[in-house]
Design a protein around this motif. Sequence first.
Motif, mmCIF file in Angstrom:
data_model
loop_
_atom_site.group_PDB
_atom_site.id
_atom_site.type_symbol
_atom_site.label_atom_id
_atom_site.label_comp_id
_atom_site.label_asym_id
_atom_site.label_seq_id
_atom_site.Cartn_x
_atom_site.Cartn_y
_atom_site.Cartn_z
ATOM 1 N N VAL A 9 -3.246 6.264 6.262
ATOM 2 C CA VAL A 9 -3.052 4.855 5.936
ATOM 3 C C VAL A 9 -1.579 4.542 6.196
ATOM 4 O O VAL A 9 -0.696 5.212 5.659
ATOM 5 C CB VAL A 9 -3.388 4.591 4.446
ATOM 6 C CG1 VAL A 9 -3.110 3.142 4.086
ATOM 7 C CG2 VAL A 9 -4.829 4.954 4.147
ATOM 8 N N LEU A 10 -1.308 3.548 7.030
ATOM 9 C CA LEU A 10 0.084 3.130 7.250
ATOM 10 C C LEU A 10 0.589 2.521 5.948
ATOM 11 O O LEU A 10 -0.083 1.685 5.352
ATOM 12 C CB LEU A 10 0.141 2.063 8.341
ATOM 13 C CG LEU A 10 0.203 2.534 9.789
ATOM 14 C CD1 LEU A 10 0.100 1.344 10.706
ATOM 15 C CD2 LEU A 10 1.470 3.330 10.074
ATOM 16 N N SER A 11 1.766 2.937 5.511
ATOM 17 C CA SER A 11 2.228 2.418 4.217
ATOM 18 C C SER A 11 3.720 2.629 4.072
ATOM 19 O O SER A 11 4.396 2.995 5.032
ATOM 20 C CB SER A 11 1.475 3.124 3.090
ATOM 21 O OG SER A 11 1.735 4.511 3.121
ATOM 22 N N TYR A 12 4.200 2.424 2.864
ATOM 23 C CA TYR A 12 5.609 2.650 2.524
ATOM 24 C C TYR A 12 6.558 1.994 3.531
ATOM 25 O O TYR A 12 6.438 0.796 3.758
ATOM 26 C CB TYR A 12 5.879 4.165 2.434
ATOM 27 C CG TYR A 12 5.407 4.834 1.168
ATOM 28 C CD1 TYR A 12 5.971 4.527 -0.066
ATOM 29 C CD2 TYR A 12 4.418 5.814 1.197
ATOM 30 C CE1 TYR A 12 5.572 5.181 -1.227
ATOM 31 C CE2 TYR A 12 4.013 6.479 0.038
ATOM 32 C CZ TYR A 12 4.596 6.148 -1.172
ATOM 33 O OH TYR A 12 4.215 6.800 -2.311
ATOM 34 N N ILE A 53 -5.193 10.708 3.908
ATOM 35 C CA ILE A 53 -6.215 10.569 2.858
ATOM 36 C C ILE A 53 -6.531 11.933 2.243
ATOM 37 O O ILE A 53 -6.336 12.978 2.873
ATOM 38 C CB ILE A 53 -7.495 9.880 3.380
ATOM 39 C CG1 ILE A 53 -8.183 10.725 4.461
ATOM 40 C CG2 ILE A 53 -7.176 8.488 3.910
ATOM 41 C CD1 ILE A 53 -9.559 10.200 4.842
ATOM 42 N N SER A 54 -7.033 11.908 0.999
ATOM 43 C CA SER A 54 -7.159 13.146 0.220
ATOM 44 C C SER A 54 -8.063 14.182 0.901
ATOM 45 O O SER A 54 -7.746 15.370 0.923
ATOM 46 C CB SER A 54 -7.672 12.838 -1.189
ATOM 47 O OG SER A 54 -8.890 12.143 -1.136
ATOM 48 N N LEU A 90 5.335 3.346 -8.458
ATOM 49 C CA LEU A 90 4.153 3.824 -7.756
ATOM 50 C C LEU A 90 3.000 3.800 -8.752
ATOM 51 O O LEU A 90 3.098 4.375 -9.840
ATOM 52 C CB LEU A 90 4.368 5.247 -7.224
ATOM 53 C CG LEU A 90 3.189 5.819 -6.440
ATOM 54 C CD1 LEU A 90 3.081 5.185 -5.060
ATOM 55 C CD2 LEU A 90 3.307 7.326 -6.282
ATOM 56 N N MET A 95 -6.828 0.706 4.631
ATOM 57 C CA MET A 95 -7.055 1.071 3.235
ATOM 58 C C MET A 95 -8.562 0.987 2.921
ATOM 59 O O MET A 95 -9.091 1.807 2.185
ATOM 60 C CB MET A 95 -6.246 0.107 2.370
ATOM 61 C CG MET A 95 -6.109 0.500 0.938
ATOM 62 S SD MET A 95 -5.030 1.906 0.646
ATOM 63 C CE MET A 95 -4.823 1.741 -1.133
ATOM 64 N N ALA A 117 0.386 7.661 4.535
ATOM 65 C CA ALA A 117 -0.137 8.724 3.680
ATOM 66 C C ALA A 117 -1.495 9.191 4.206
ATOM 67 O O ALA A 117 -2.351 8.366 4.544
ATOM 68 C CB ALA A 117 -0.256 8.254 2.240
ATOM 69 N N ILE A 172 6.423 9.281 -4.815
ATOM 70 C CA ILE A 172 5.751 9.822 -3.633
ATOM 71 C C ILE A 172 4.317 10.150 -3.998
ATOM 72 O O ILE A 172 4.069 10.921 -4.929
ATOM 73 C CB ILE A 172 6.447 11.122 -3.160
ATOM 74 C CG1 ILE A 172 7.925 10.852 -2.847
ATOM 75 C CG2 ILE A 172 5.738 11.704 -1.948
ATOM 76 C CD1 ILE A 172 8.712 12.119 -2.536
ATOM 77 N N CYS A 173 3.358 9.584 -3.251
ATOM 78 C CA CYS A 173 1.956 9.867 -3.560
ATOM 79 C C CYS A 173 1.486 11.103 -2.787
ATOM 80 O O CYS A 173 2.130 11.551 -1.839
ATOM 81 C CB CYS A 173 1.078 8.658 -3.248
ATOM 82 S SG CYS A 173 0.887 8.302 -1.508
ATOM 83 N N GLU A 193 -4.217 6.314 -0.234
ATOM 84 C CA GLU A 193 -5.635 6.110 -0.540
ATOM 85 C C GLU A 193 -5.862 5.577 -1.963
ATOM 86 O O GLU A 193 -6.666 4.680 -2.160
ATOM 87 C CB GLU A 193 -6.317 7.460 -0.365
ATOM 88 C CG GLU A 193 -7.745 7.559 -0.760
ATOM 89 C CD GLU A 193 -8.187 9.023 -0.717
ATOM 90 O OE1 GLU A 193 -8.593 9.466 0.362
ATOM 91 O OE2 GLU A 193 -8.105 9.707 -1.757
ATOM 92 N N HIS A 233 6.606 1.963 6.787
ATOM 93 C CA HIS A 233 6.111 1.974 8.171
ATOM 94 C C HIS A 233 6.745 0.866 9.019
ATOM 95 O O HIS A 233 6.870 1.008 10.228
ATOM 96 C CB HIS A 233 4.584 1.903 8.211
ATOM 97 C CG HIS A 233 4.033 0.555 7.908
ATOM 98 N ND1 HIS A 233 3.740 -0.343 8.897
ATOM 99 C CD2 HIS A 233 3.752 -0.060 6.734
ATOM 100 C CE1 HIS A 233 3.280 -1.453 8.332
ATOM 101 N NE2 HIS A 233 3.286 -1.299 7.030
ATOM 102 N N VAL A 243 0.846 -1.188 0.000
ATOM 103 C CA VAL A 243 0.000 0.000 0.000
ATOM 104 C C VAL A 243 0.882 1.239 0.000
ATOM 105 O O VAL A 243 1.944 1.247 0.622
ATOM 106 C CB VAL A 243 -0.877 -0.014 1.272
ATOM 107 C CG1 VAL A 243 -1.518 1.332 1.517
ATOM 108 C CG2 VAL A 243 -1.938 -1.099 1.174
ATOM 109 N N ALA A 272 -10.285 3.959 4.310
ATOM 110 C CA ALA A 272 -9.957 5.110 3.473
ATOM 111 C C ALA A 272 -10.849 5.139 2.241
ATOM 112 O O ALA A 272 -11.358 6.185 1.838
ATOM 113 C CB ALA A 272 -8.486 5.060 3.062
#
Lengths: 258, 324
Positions: free
Chosen positions: B194-197, B278-279, A76, B301, B276, B245-246, A16, B199, A13, B304
């Motif tokens: 959201v835990l990601s990358y 959320i938007s 990504l 996720m 990340a 990078i998001c 979002e 983490h 992940v 989200a």
Amino acid sequence: MPTRINDSIRLEVAGENALMLYFSLNKSLVSEQQTSTITSSISPIISNEVHQAVQLIRQHFTIEIIDLIPSYASILVVFNLLEIDHHHLRNKLKSVLKQCGSASSKQGRLVELPAYYAIESGMDLVRIAKHAKLTVKQVITLHQAQEYRVYAIGFAPGFAYLGEVDERIAMPRLTTPRLKVPKGAIAIADRQTAVYPAESPGGWNIVGLCPIDMFNPQADPTMPIEVGDRLKFVAITKLQFIELGGKLPNQVSSNGKE
Amino acid sequence: MAKNENKNTLGFIVNNGGVLSLIQDAGRYGAFNLGLTNGGPADPLAFYWSNRLCGNELNSTAIEINLGGLQLTAQVDCVIAITGAPMPLTVNGQAKDLWRSFLVKAGDKIHLGFTSLGVRCYLAVAGGFDINPIFGSTATVCRESIGGISGDKLVENDVLPCQAVPKAADKLKQLMLAKHDQPKYSNEVLLHTVLSYQHQHFSAIEKRLFFSSEFQISKHWDRMGYRLQGRAIKADISGILSEGICYGAIQIPADGQPIVLLNDRQTIGGYPKIGAVISQDCAKLSQCRQGDKVRFEPISMSQADNFFHLNLSRFNQTQLIVCS
């Protein structure tokens, strides 16, 4: 949460509407811990797989994917939440990328870029030579002998990270970055090299100038290279450099001509 | 230029660009591989509302006004709407409300004062501003000198072309968003994350600290990202191989102070990221400034995803009020 697609690709992940594909060397026997250390090394084999996966994703997805950011050992995947959810995307990526990483993977294109290597165009050549205990000529020879790979594009529009330079001419970044690096500057930072697409601040060591536009919004394609391509610099004379539209940085400022 | 021959050449003239006013559409997508970031409205919700109030497609080109100070003169009769942070608005010196569309006449002077709550407003015009897109978008990213009129913020004497309304349009219906449907801006926001990358490179204790601490927005906050101040969060690595990078990604550099990356972020980078935002919460964050407070809350996720769709259906179901 991580999903393994095959021995070399795992899916995680990011955010979002973003998933991350991580690539590592195809060694089914190494533990997860070891895999993550291997992932952090730069390798043309991994880069090939990244390139191949980008092609596969572009072929098999349309509106579900907003954009992709390929890099050294990752992609990504930014997706459209109105078209697909992360569960479906995971499954679809899994089936599309299963065959990725097989021996049949084809190499990226080979692109040649002209390079005017000289003291007047490569203001750090003497420093690099001193640091490497080589002559300026040897530094130039070593820089253009290597076939580089386009590992990533980012930092600024059109800025491509190329690797890896011969370790004899690897050179740390300047301690104080320059306020102005000229457009087209071919430069080295550690074992990476790059061509500055536009005049900008920067701390890389300059070895020459490239007269070709690395980023031109009016051109199609916008950039002469893409991630996964192979690249060679071909030395040209000052006359050829000028004929190809190259400008020496002091010329630009002194006579002000476009 | 021949290119513009069939387009509108009149619209609004900029008398004062204010602090930072930018042409924006919904953002630039499909050019990440060239190193171009997405740009677009820092607060997409307020941006979409400005377009809905003008009866536009949601991604029509509008102006993002940061902090205030924009002054325009209309050259044609047209319908506009301004949404977002409560900036004092006057037309020819007369106070006007935000969150509603209204007719302006050629010669009218539109002034936006400065806001003390929230940061950004959106000014949309019926039909959208007529700006040539570059890489599929009109979004301005100053750092890249891409988009807008000349890749930069609006300055005095810029002309922003748009459609004039037909003569009979005086009785054009004007729309407003009910007060209780308008977003509320606050000095404190909760950022669902959201835990990601990377983490897994933050220990369970560091994660607890991260999600239980309050952070303050530092003086470094802009469209690229918000640098926070608070208890330092430590990763067990200092850097990673550069990767994509998001939007909303939370970078933790060596000093342990989180940076939430927004619209104008670099597309790739090598700092560890814990997750990340959320938007919809990135949009709220973008309405905050130095000294405001934020907290992070972990979500899955799937949650989200639920938030995104709930938010969207709330937006779609909200009815605008037709004013007489």
